[in-house]
Write an enzyme that holds these catalytic residues in place. Sequence first.
Site, PDB file in Angstrom:
ATOM      1  N   GLU A 175       0.800  -1.127   0.247  1.00  0.00           N
ATOM      2  CA  GLU A 175      -0.052   0.034   0.074  1.00  0.00           C
ATOM      3  C   GLU A 175       0.757   1.205   0.095  1.00  0.00           C
ATOM      4  O   GLU A 175       1.844   1.304   0.780  1.00  0.00           O
ATOM      5  CB  GLU A 175      -0.763  -0.176   1.244  1.00  0.00           C
ATOM      6  CG  GLU A 175      -1.676   1.091   1.542  1.00  0.00           C
ATOM      7  CD  GLU A 175      -2.727   1.106   0.199  1.00  0.00           C
ATOM      8  OE1 GLU A 175      -3.317   0.229   0.084  1.00  0.00           O
ATOM      9  OE2 GLU A 175      -2.630   2.186  -0.447  1.00  0.00           O
ATOM     10  N   LYS A 231       7.889  -1.317  -1.689  1.00  0.00           N
ATOM     11  CA  LYS A 231       7.188  -0.262  -0.623  1.00  0.00           C
ATOM     12  C   LYS A 231       8.277   0.357   0.129  1.00  0.00           C
ATOM     13  O   LYS A 231       8.340   1.611   0.329  1.00  0.00           O
ATOM     14  CB  LYS A 231       6.275  -1.040   0.068  1.00  0.00           C
ATOM     15  CG  LYS A 231       5.705  -0.468   1.545  1.00  0.00           C
ATOM     16  CD  LYS A 231       5.059   0.867   0.957  1.00  0.00           C
ATOM     17  CE  LYS A 231       4.927   1.808   2.027  1.00  0.00           C
ATOM     18  NZ  LYS A 231       3.836   1.592   2.742  1.00  0.00           N
ATOM     19  N   PHE A 276       8.399  16.682  -1.786  1.00  0.00           N
ATOM     20  CA  PHE A 276       9.334  16.514  -0.720  1.00  0.00           C
ATOM     21  C   PHE A 276      10.599  16.994  -0.814  1.00  0.00           C
ATOM     22  O   PHE A 276      11.543  16.559  -0.367  1.00  0.00           O
ATOM     23  CB  PHE A 276       9.377  14.650  -1.007  1.00  0.00           C
ATOM     24  CG  PHE A 276       8.272  14.151  -0.111  1.00  0.00           C
ATOM     25  CD1 PHE A 276       7.090  14.194  -0.725  1.00  0.00           C
ATOM     26  CD2 PHE A 276       8.604  13.396   0.805  1.00  0.00           C
ATOM     27  CE1 PHE A 276       5.736  13.678  -0.020  1.00  0.00           C
ATOM     28  CE2 PHE A 276       7.448  12.993   1.630  1.00  0.00           C
ATOM     29  CZ  PHE A 276       6.180  12.817   1.185  1.00  0.00           C
ATOM     30  N   ASP A 278      10.454  20.142   0.873  1.00  0.00           N
ATOM     31  CA  ASP A 278      10.466  21.044   1.719  1.00  0.00           C
ATOM     32  C   ASP A 278      11.301  20.861   2.996  1.00  0.00           C
ATOM     33  O   ASP A 278      11.021  20.063   3.751  1.00  0.00           O
ATOM     34  CB  ASP A 278       8.827  21.158   2.257  1.00  0.00           C
ATOM     35  CG  ASP A 278       7.826  21.793   1.214  1.00  0.00           C
ATOM     36  OD1 ASP A 278       8.262  22.601   0.682  1.00  0.00           O
ATOM     37  OD2 ASP A 278       6.803  21.271   1.301  1.00  0.00           O
ATOM     38  N   CYS A 287       5.483   5.723   9.644  1.00  0.00           N
ATOM     39  CA  CYS A 287       5.678   5.031   8.447  1.00  0.00           C
ATOM     40  C   CYS A 287       7.464   5.429   8.187  1.00  0.00           C
ATOM     41  O   CYS A 287       8.317   4.426   8.427  1.00  0.00           O
ATOM     42  CB  CYS A 287       5.115   5.478   7.205  1.00  0.00           C
ATOM     43  SG  CYS A 287       3.219   4.803   7.440  1.00  0.00           S
TER      44      CYS A 287
END
Length: 462
Positions: A175, A231, A276, A278, A287
Amino acid sequence: MSTRTTDLSDLFPRSTFDPDGPAPRIAVLGTGYLGATHAVAMAQLGMEVVGVDTDPNKVAMLTAGKVPFYEPGLPELLTEQLATGRLRFTTDVAEAVGWADVHFVCVGTPQSKTSHAADLRFVEAATTSIARHLTHDALIVGKSTVPVGTGARLRELVADAAPAGLRTELVWNPEFLREGKAVQDTLHPDRIVLGGTTPDSEALLRRVYAGPIAEGSPVVVCDLPTAELVKVSANAFLATKISFINAISGVCEAAGADVTVLADALGHDVRIGRQFLDAGLGFGGGCLPKDIRALMHRSNELGAHQASALLQQVDEINMGQRSRVIDLALEACGGSVLNRRVGVLGAAFKPHTDDVRDSPALNVAAALHLRGAQVTVYDPQAGDTARSSFPTLGYATSVDEAVEGADVVLVLTEWDEFVDAEPARLAGLTHQASVIDARGKLDAARWRGAGWSFRGLGRAAA
Ligand code: UGA
């Protein structure tokens, strides 16, 4: 918790892998951020779904149409899908597993208490429990984030626990949903990865995901270890990108450059991209931190030490950002925060969630509290979750209340409410109008123009 009357089709054996059989019934084990969203999304895609959890409170809440955490759009979709009759929740794993054909494993894989490894107890327990309660052929689909090699081990557990004579397959379908955008990411995934499938189980999962596939979501079919690694590699790359810009932000600060402008300029290169990049307080949540640590641990076990060394640096840069913000707060208070008032805006690990797991914001707030500051935290959604994790901090119910009498104000989570706040009015509430923008989202000129002393990471001091 829920009861089902036997319908006629229950009297005949289910033909799980038959491409012309009835629509697959779905069981989702685990109803946290991942599982609850997945269960609701599967019902929205037209399938009959049962969500299973060992926690009766969660099951009771979901059955009553209440989502136990804050996730935009999910409560509305839950209510809608409960009303169709396609979606239900239960604590009765035997009943759910006996009823369903495709079993999604969506339980947590937290960091182990004693090492960087992932704790696989919940994944192993859920998978074994599915296998033990099977009554007909089944496809078990892992969605949880696991170290590479876990699927192979789970296949052995399934082979030992499943009743003889049944056809069972175990595959991995990771996921990629983001909290705060979980519904959108689940219904419209940017890719669907199917690992370790046979032609039959691939066909079955293509039926399950027929909606997103028809919309154009690409499907990547691969072996089991590749799917597991996709993942964790995706999360490791995102973490690396954040730590890269944070390392560069240190150079910006030393050289008098502005990292926010630099990131915009970098982002125009499509090979790099603006997302991504920042710079600021760094990544947290349930996670990225634990996934890079689990990958470090697993890479070392496999003898692939370079990946581990790289991720160690990523982790160190990330944790260093928290110290950097603490130092700026000390500096703003003249070297010590003892008995000074600190207003903290933000507790969640990012906006649009109430999740405070490994939240950099709360980490900084707690560190200042330990140094003797009177810390008052305000977050539009995460006040309750923050209070239960850090009960000793002070909590406010508004921005005004948090900044009232403050010697320094820290913006630690970039909620719109903080970015759009009126600096001139807020300055009048403080004891000392000093702000630290730890997320790089405030308009420095506007705050300075309203009389604030402004510090940001990767931005010039004045
Ligand atoms: C992350 C991934 O983005 C998802 O793709 C993945 O499915 C999910 O983990 C998971 O493994 O379940 P999430 O934890 O919801 O999703 O959060 P992100 O949006 O990735 O943000 C992580 C952290 O990075 C936040 O603390 C955020 O503030 C920080 N961040 C993000 C930055 O510091 N800078 C940035 O430019 C972007």
